[in-house]
Motif scaffolding. Structure first.
Motif, PDB file in Angstrom:
ATOM      1  N   ILE A  41      -7.024   4.302  -5.261  1.00 30.95           N
ATOM      2  CA  ILE A  41      -6.209   3.688  -6.754  1.00 30.95           C
ATOM      3  C   ILE A  41      -6.881   2.671  -7.069  1.00 30.95           C
ATOM      4  O   ILE A  41      -7.137   2.278  -8.164  1.00 30.95           O
ATOM      5  CB  ILE A  41      -5.540   2.453  -5.592  1.00 30.95           C
ATOM      6  CG1 ILE A  41      -4.413   3.513  -4.621  1.00 30.95           C
ATOM      7  CG2 ILE A  41      -4.910   1.383  -6.761  1.00 30.95           C
ATOM      8  CD1 ILE A  41      -3.786   2.161  -3.151  1.00 30.95           C
ATOM      9  N   ARG A  42      -8.976   2.818  -6.957  1.00 29.37           N
ATOM     10  CA  ARG A  42      -9.773   2.262  -8.186  1.00 29.37           C
ATOM     11  C   ARG A  42      -9.591   2.405  -9.249  1.00 29.37           C
ATOM     12  O   ARG A  42      -9.437   1.600 -10.429  1.00 29.37           O
ATOM     13  CB  ARG A  42     -11.272   2.351  -7.691  1.00 29.37           C
ATOM     14  CG  ARG A  42     -11.282   1.048  -5.764  1.00 29.37           C
ATOM     15  CD  ARG A  42     -12.589   1.668  -4.801  1.00 29.37           C
ATOM     16  NE  ARG A  42     -12.461   1.559  -3.474  1.00 29.37           N
ATOM     17  CZ  ARG A  42     -13.170   1.543  -3.003  1.00 29.37           C
ATOM     18  NH1 ARG A  42     -14.438   2.830  -3.191  1.00 29.37           N
ATOM     19  NH2 ARG A  42     -13.411   1.294  -1.540  1.00 29.37           N
TER      20      ARG A  42
ATOM     21  N   VAL B   2      -7.202   0.978 -11.095  1.00 27.21           N
ATOM     22  CA  VAL B   2      -6.937  -0.276 -11.771  1.00 27.21           C
ATOM     23  C   VAL B   2      -7.229  -0.973 -13.247  1.00 27.21           C
ATOM     24  O   VAL B   2      -8.779  -0.451 -13.254  1.00 27.21           O
ATOM     25  CB  VAL B   2      -7.228  -0.952 -10.867  1.00 27.21           C
ATOM     26  CG1 VAL B   2      -7.511  -2.943 -10.768  1.00 27.21           C
ATOM     27  CG2 VAL B   2      -7.046  -0.816  -9.327  1.00 27.21           C
TER      28      VAL B   2
ATOM     29  N   HIS C 285      -7.832   2.764   0.063  1.00 28.05           N
ATOM     30  CA  HIS C 285      -6.981   2.784  -0.928  1.00 28.05           C
ATOM     31  C   HIS C 285      -7.904   3.021  -2.629  1.00 28.05           C
ATOM     32  O   HIS C 285      -8.045   2.465  -3.001  1.00 28.05           O
ATOM     33  CB  HIS C 285      -7.201   1.172  -0.969  1.00 28.05           C
ATOM     34  CG  HIS C 285      -6.392   0.688  -0.229  1.00 28.05           C
ATOM     35  ND1 HIS C 285      -5.193   0.826   0.292  1.00 28.05           N
ATOM     36  CD2 HIS C 285      -6.610  -0.536   0.477  1.00 28.05           C
ATOM     37  CE1 HIS C 285      -5.065   0.963   0.907  1.00 28.05           C
ATOM     38  NE2 HIS C 285      -6.206  -0.803   1.264  1.00 28.05           N
ATOM     39  N   GLU C 286      -9.032   4.198  -1.883  1.00 29.34           N
ATOM     40  CA  GLU C 286     -10.715   4.856  -2.849  1.00 29.34           C
ATOM     41  C   GLU C 286      -9.761   5.207  -4.367  1.00 29.34           C
ATOM     42  O   GLU C 286      -9.731   4.686  -5.386  1.00 29.34           O
ATOM     43  CB  GLU C 286     -11.345   5.586  -2.563  1.00 29.34           C
ATOM     44  CG  GLU C 286     -12.056   5.502  -2.491  1.00 29.34           C
ATOM     45  CD  GLU C 286     -13.568   6.332  -2.072  1.00 29.34           C
ATOM     46  OE1 GLU C 286     -14.529   7.389  -2.755  1.00 29.34           O
ATOM     47  OE2 GLU C 286     -12.614   6.726  -0.834  1.00 29.34           O
TER      48      GLU C 286
ATOM     49  N   LYS D  16       1.363   3.807  -2.667  1.00 26.56           N
ATOM     50  CA  LYS D  16       0.970   5.289  -2.543  1.00 26.56           C
ATOM     51  C   LYS D  16       2.009   5.763  -3.330  1.00 26.56           C
ATOM     52  O   LYS D  16       1.373   7.637  -4.149  1.00 26.56           O
ATOM     53  CB  LYS D  16       0.747   6.153  -1.252  1.00 26.56           C
ATOM     54  CG  LYS D  16       0.711   7.021  -0.969  1.00 26.56           C
ATOM     55  CD  LYS D  16       0.582   6.893   0.703  1.00 26.56           C
ATOM     56  CE  LYS D  16       0.019   9.084   1.531  1.00 26.56           C
ATOM     57  NZ  LYS D  16       0.459   8.657   2.653  1.00 26.56           N
TER      58      LYS D  16
ATOM     59  N   ALA E  31      -7.490  -7.208  -4.890  1.00 24.30           N
ATOM     60  CA  ALA E  31      -8.040  -5.945  -6.236  1.00 24.30           C
ATOM     61  C   ALA E  31      -9.586  -6.163  -4.605  1.00 24.30           C
ATOM     62  O   ALA E  31      -9.924  -4.816  -4.907  1.00 24.30           O
ATOM     63  CB  ALA E  31      -8.393  -7.274  -6.652  1.00 24.30           C
TER      64      ALA E  31
ATOM     65  N   ILE F  80      -8.840  -3.704  -2.388  1.00 25.91           N
ATOM     66  CA  ILE F  80      -8.859  -1.937  -3.087  1.00 25.91           C
ATOM     67  C   ILE F  80     -10.063  -1.756  -3.625  1.00 25.91           C
ATOM     68  O   ILE F  80     -10.559  -0.311  -2.697  1.00 25.91           O
ATOM     69  CB  ILE F  80      -7.881  -2.280  -4.264  1.00 25.91           C
ATOM     70  CG1 ILE F  80      -6.899  -2.208  -4.075  1.00 25.91           C
ATOM     71  CG2 ILE F  80      -7.949  -0.794  -5.552  1.00 25.91           C
ATOM     72  CD1 ILE F  80      -5.230  -3.054  -5.459  1.00 25.91           C
TER      73      ILE F  80
ATOM     74  N   ALA G 229       0.824  -1.564   0.398  1.00 23.89           N
ATOM     75  CA  ALA G 229       0.144   0.331  -0.106  1.00 23.89           C
ATOM     76  C   ALA G 229      -0.002   1.003   0.190  1.00 23.89           C
ATOM     77  O   ALA G 229       0.515   2.320  -1.067  1.00 23.89           O
ATOM     78  CB  ALA G 229      -0.743  -0.217   0.841  1.00 23.89           C
TER      79      ALA G 229
END
Length: 355
Positions: free
Chosen positions: A215-216, A219, A212-213, A149, A203, A206, A145
């Motif tokens: 990063i969505r 993906v 982790h919002e 970031k 996944a 995430i 994570a």
């Protein structure tokens, strides 16, 4: 070594995907979360080479035109039978990254089946998750994570300026080195066997955790190879609703591992898109892989598969299950064939248009 030998055979036939002509980075950036044969081939190679050392994985992806920095971490705890390895490969301009999880060593069939034959654990409100997979998730999450970031902030994922490969690095700081040309735009997650299960679970994290919002949105795809089931019906339904459209599960022939865990462990279900191997490469399947009845039966089939490979007179026998089909190089081979056929089709189509 099993992958090295395959790659050498492929080199004698000529570059399967044209080396840098793959335009891998361009395809990763332009891909609109659809299945792509070029990306599938590259991620199959990454999954296979994750069993080697991080420098080798770094070099192989470089050879495909994905010039990268590689951060690799391995965490193990013999007391709870947990050993997890992951590599994050960041393109040198920062625009794309591959998160690759290593599976159980292919030679260790007993250990591989043990990974799928344990009591369920729980992933927050998502209900039961396969315990062997869950035990590998928690210690790894904070390491990966932090590096993601950095990538999202347009920073290098390795700790030293100019460094290309960082292994088992100490605690992660928030910033390092010079800002990169781009922030992370496209993230792909992959793995083979148990590594595929960890990729699918990563996944899920995430798309579940609010932290982790951000990063969505980057993906673009989750490509797994020989992945076992990882959760019960409630978990599978939730994953399907949140990111199932992005998950592409590849199954080679009668690979035994995607058929586990057996029903005796619980009602574990698959989700996402399933692709099966064929003479035409990977083809989408409407029916999910069937389930093995028991782990002892699977072990018996392993022995029969070994015999079949070494005795020519019985090679024509058909087996309902096989973990011999689970070898990473088999997934690379089908992915290569699928890409070649796709390129041939595109070439014919362009020829007709020009004509």
């Amino acid at each position: 070594m099993f992958v090295t030998n395959v790659e050498r055979r492929e080199e004698r036939k000529g570059p399967p995907a044209g080396g840098r002509a793959l335009d891998l980075l361009g395809k990763m950036e332009r891909n609109e979360r659809e299945y792509d044969e070029t990306i599938a081939y590259a991620l199959a190679l990454a999954s296979a080479w994750s069993y080697a050392d991080p420098q080798a994985l770094h070099d192989v992806m470089n050879s495909l035109g994905f010039e990268n920095r590689c951060y690799a971490v391995t965490l193990s705890n013999d007391a709870v039978s947990a050993r997890t390895s992951a590599s994050l490969l960041q393109h040198v301009d920062g625009s794309a990254a591959i998160l690759c999880f290593r599976g159980t060593e292919p030679a260790s069939t007993g250990a591989r089946l043990a990974d799928t034959g344990v009591e369920p654990a729980r992933l927050h409100a998502w209900k039961a998750v396969q315990g062997g997979v869950h035990s590998g998730r928690e210690p790894m999450a904070r390491y990966i994570a932090c590096r993601l970031k950095r990538a999202m902030n347009g920073q290098s994922i390795v700790d030293e300026k100019g460094e290309l490969v960082s292994v088992d690095a100490p605690a992660c700081s928030d910033a390092t080195g010079e800002p990169l040309e781009h922030r992370l735009k496209a993230l792909y997650i992959t793995g083979h066997g148990l590594g595929g299960a960890l990729a699918a679970l990563a996944a899920a994290m995430i798309f579940e955790d609010k932290e982790h919002e951000g990063i969505r949105d980057v993906v673009r795809g989750v490509y797994t190879y020989g992945q076992p089931r990882i959760g019960n019906e409630i978990f599978a339904r939730r994953c399907q609703d949140t990111y199932g459209r992005l998950l592409f599960r590849h199954i080679h022939a009668n690979d035994l591992v995607p058929m586990f865990p057996p029903p005796s462990i619980g009602t574990f279900e698959q989700f996402g898109h399933e692709l099966r191997s064929s003479a035409a490469g990977w083809v989408f399947s409407e029916q999910p892989a069937r389930r093995a009845d028991t782990a002892p039966f699977g072990s018996t089939v392993d022995v029969l598969a070994w015999v079949k490979q070494r005795l020519p007179l019985v090679r024509r026998l058909q087996r309902p299950f096989s973990s011999d089909e689970h070898a990473p190089h088999r997934y690379v081979s089908v992915s290569q064939r699928s890409l070649r056929l796709r390129r041939s089709e595109l070439g014919l189509s362009l020829g007709r248009l020009r004509g």
